[in-house]
Design a protein around this motif. Sequence first.
Motif, mmCIF file in Angstrom:
data_model
loop_
_atom_site.group_PDB
_atom_site.id
_atom_site.type_symbol
_atom_site.label_atom_id
_atom_site.label_comp_id
_atom_site.label_asym_id
_atom_site.label_seq_id
_atom_site.Cartn_x
_atom_site.Cartn_y
_atom_site.Cartn_z
ATOM 1 N N TRP A 1 0.819 -1.211 0.000
ATOM 2 C CA TRP A 1 0.000 0.000 0.000
ATOM 3 C C TRP A 1 0.847 1.252 0.000
ATOM 4 C CZ3 TRP A 1 -4.346 0.167 -1.949
ATOM 5 C CH2 TRP A 1 -5.240 -0.897 -1.820
ATOM 6 N N TRP B 1 1.683 1.940 -3.429
ATOM 7 C CA TRP B 1 0.452 2.421 -4.035
ATOM 8 C C TRP B 1 0.236 3.901 -3.731
ATOM 9 C CZ3 TRP B 1 -4.310 4.544 -3.081
ATOM 10 C CH2 TRP B 1 -5.311 4.274 -4.001
ATOM 11 N N PRO C 1 1.316 7.649 -7.530
ATOM 12 C CA PRO C 1 0.830 8.797 -8.314
ATOM 13 C C PRO C 1 1.813 9.959 -8.329
ATOM 14 C CG PRO C 1 -0.892 7.987 -6.865
ATOM 15 C CD PRO C 1 0.354 7.251 -6.497
ATOM 16 N N HIS D 1 -15.791 5.113 6.588
ATOM 17 C CA HIS D 1 -15.248 4.815 5.261
ATOM 18 C C HIS D 1 -15.259 6.081 4.399
ATOM 19 C CE1 HIS D 1 -14.314 2.274 1.867
ATOM 20 N NE2 HIS D 1 -15.218 2.930 1.174
ATOM 21 N N LEU D 2 -16.354 6.820 4.501
ATOM 22 C CA LEU D 2 -16.474 8.065 3.753
ATOM 23 C C LEU D 2 -15.387 9.046 4.179
ATOM 24 C CD1 LEU D 2 -18.334 9.511 1.716
ATOM 25 C CD2 LEU D 2 -19.540 10.485 3.636
ATOM 26 N N SER E 1 -12.046 8.171 2.801
ATOM 27 C CA SER E 1 -11.857 8.472 1.385
ATOM 28 C C SER E 1 -11.626 9.971 1.178
ATOM 29 C CB SER E 1 -13.032 7.954 0.563
ATOM 30 O OG SER E 1 -14.174 8.705 0.827
ATOM 31 N N PHE E 2 -12.135 10.800 2.089
ATOM 32 C CA PHE E 2 -11.797 12.217 1.999
ATOM 33 C C PHE E 2 -10.361 12.477 2.455
ATOM 34 C CE2 PHE E 2 -16.369 13.008 1.753
ATOM 35 C CZ PHE E 2 -16.358 13.910 0.717
ATOM 36 N N ASP F 1 -7.939 10.748 1.898
ATOM 37 C CA ASP F 1 -7.055 10.456 0.762
ATOM 38 C C ASP F 1 -6.606 11.720 0.037
ATOM 39 O OD1 ASP F 1 -6.570 7.775 0.777
ATOM 40 O OD2 ASP F 1 -8.419 7.271 -0.269
ATOM 41 N N ALA F 2 -7.452 12.761 0.102
ATOM 42 C CA ALA F 2 -7.096 14.012 -0.571
ATOM 43 C C ALA F 2 -5.945 14.715 0.128
ATOM 44 C CB ALA F 2 -8.304 14.935 -0.644
ATOM 45 N N ARG G 1 -3.084 13.749 0.676
ATOM 46 C CA ARG G 1 -1.747 13.414 0.193
ATOM 47 C C ARG G 1 -1.198 14.490 -0.738
ATOM 48 N NH1 ARG G 1 -2.335 8.101 -2.368
ATOM 49 N NH2 ARG G 1 -4.239 7.952 -1.194
ATOM 50 N N TRP G 2 -2.056 15.408 -1.234
ATOM 51 C CA TRP G 2 -1.615 16.436 -2.158
ATOM 52 C C TRP G 2 -1.634 17.806 -1.490
ATOM 53 C CZ3 TRP G 2 0.553 14.234 -6.062
ATOM 54 C CH2 TRP G 2 0.069 13.010 -6.522
ATOM 55 N N PHE H 1 -6.369 22.421 -5.063
ATOM 56 C CA PHE H 1 -7.810 22.671 -5.042
ATOM 57 C C PHE H 1 -8.056 24.167 -5.127
ATOM 58 C CE2 PHE H 1 -7.146 18.725 -2.704
ATOM 59 C CZ PHE H 1 -7.956 17.882 -3.437
ATOM 60 N N SER I 1 -18.487 7.629 -1.401
ATOM 61 C CA SER I 1 -17.099 7.535 -0.958
ATOM 62 C C SER I 1 -16.141 7.254 -2.112
ATOM 63 C CB SER I 1 -16.952 6.490 0.140
ATOM 64 O OG SER I 1 -17.242 5.230 -0.367
ATOM 65 N N THR J 1 -14.321 8.999 -3.963
ATOM 66 C CA THR J 1 -13.846 10.365 -4.171
ATOM 67 C C THR J 1 -12.560 10.413 -4.981
ATOM 68 O OG1 THR J 1 -12.659 10.214 -2.109
ATOM 69 C CG2 THR J 1 -14.812 11.240 -2.029
ATOM 70 N N ILE K 1 -10.421 13.591 -6.630
ATOM 71 C CA ILE K 1 -9.136 14.066 -6.108
ATOM 72 C C ILE K 1 -8.095 14.079 -7.226
ATOM 73 C CG2 ILE K 1 -7.255 13.553 -4.516
ATOM 74 C CD1 ILE K 1 -9.357 12.232 -2.691
ATOM 75 N N VAL L 1 -3.618 0.997 -10.024
ATOM 76 C CA VAL L 1 -2.459 1.516 -10.743
ATOM 77 C C VAL L 1 -2.526 1.167 -12.226
ATOM 78 C CG1 VAL L 1 0.045 1.384 -10.947
ATOM 79 C CG2 VAL L 1 -1.010 1.506 -8.700
#
Lengths: 264, 265
Positions: free
Chosen positions: A38, A41, A45, A184-185, A188-189, A191-192, A194-195, A200, B33, B35, B39, B188
Amino acid sequence: MSVASHTRVVSHLLKTSVLSQMQYRFDFILELVMACFWLIWNIAPLWVVYEVRPDIAAFSFEEATLVMSAFLILKALLEGLIAPNLMQIVEHIRKGTLDFVLMKPVDSQLLVSTSKFLPSKFVYLVAGLSMLAWSLSRLLVPPSASQLAGAALLLGSGAVLLYSVWLLVICSAFWFVRVDNLSHLFSSFFDAARWPIGIFRGWVKVVLTFVLPIALMTSYPAKAALGTLDLEGGAISLSFAAFAFWGSRRVWHVALRHYGSASS
Amino acid sequence: MIARLARQYPAMLRTGFAYMSAYRAEVLIWILSTTMPLIMYAMWASIAREAPVGRFDEAAFASYFLAILIVRQLSSAYIVWELNEAIRTGRLSMLLLRPVHPLIYYSAEHAGAIPLRALVLVPITAAALLLLPGVHFSSNPLHFGLAVLTVALAFLLNYLLQALIGLVALYTQQSLSVMDAFFGLWAVLSGYLFPLELVPGLAKVAVWLPFRAMGSLPAEILLGHLDDGAILFGVLVQLGWLLLAFAFVLALWPRAMRRYEAYGS
């Protein structure tokens, strides 16, 4: 209870949970392997972005790697300590076993926040710290001691903020019971995070700074290390974290009064 | 048998839809979810704003990740978690007693979520196409038809591969870790995080693998990025993997069921 005895309780809890994880040796090794997977992973990007465009105006490479290291460190904390513990609360509420937590003569929030710990997520922490050291060593102008201290402080407050937001999400379980989807929601937010927040624009940027404050968790510490954060931004970040911590603790106590003990 | 199934399946679809509507809040949260495409769009758009990356300017990235979001929503499966749960709790015993194969039963449940997914997708798509300047799909109706077909095939492939991984649960306790690894490779190699053509070295391998066949292939067709030869090749790769997955499920299912011991019942 004194600070010393609290520390003793917490260290005992952590030790037993590490031991119980290590019991399942094969699973433990597999989890380590998966965590490494992971990790790649998560970083892939960033690598692709710089493969196709070596110099980007929206953010510098240093900023991107610093944000990514802050993200990895907080992810280690989230997946290794915060999420496993707080998700247990949901189970406690559903089964009524929160009774056993509340009966113990230790602060209930401390107990539910430190009783489970996944050592395999340490991989993220090691990776985040190494990436942090690497990106700091690449800076043309080495950061001053005060910049480093500021970055460390803001990363700490980012961790507090992350914990508080999660606690708030989990507290809704006292009313709705099923909140695994909600967490979970939120993941997933996260995750943003990382940048750099600079990618934005407009209202999304405002939401990700002050409503789902992921910018305060990773981008602000990185900016502090680079010396591009003004004092005002730092102050906002710290007071926001303090307020969130105080607020989530209040909500925890209000929520406890709503707990009806399913077993009785 | 086919005639019987044709009679039963609409009823199963109705129960599938009823089941999904009963848990609508949860299902909606799951749908929301997703998203990651948003992003990644923000990320790539911030780069394309100074200068386009290959053929992708800001609007092209918006179109791409919109198409990816649609494909992801319509082709996603969660059968591996369902099977894992059914095996662990013994619920599978009940499903095995029914005169319908469990995989067919679960597929109807998956399809039952599509109206709810459309509820989220239609406004997002309409808003993006109308409000964001330059966002568009291919104007060729044939591309649209082929995109629908390949999305359906992508769903089937995803479903069967996940069912295979789910059967691993009967041999080790780790089928969900295998699923994690599978999802990571998928993200990926499928064009979920970045258009594969931006990394030509990777794209050369990825077009042969099942991940792109379940990922960006329908999206690329919908956008009109592929010429006829590339579309044909993509569909053939999809069909090839689909046949292989189907053969493996057929071979493995009876064996795996002999190992099943119905815990907890």
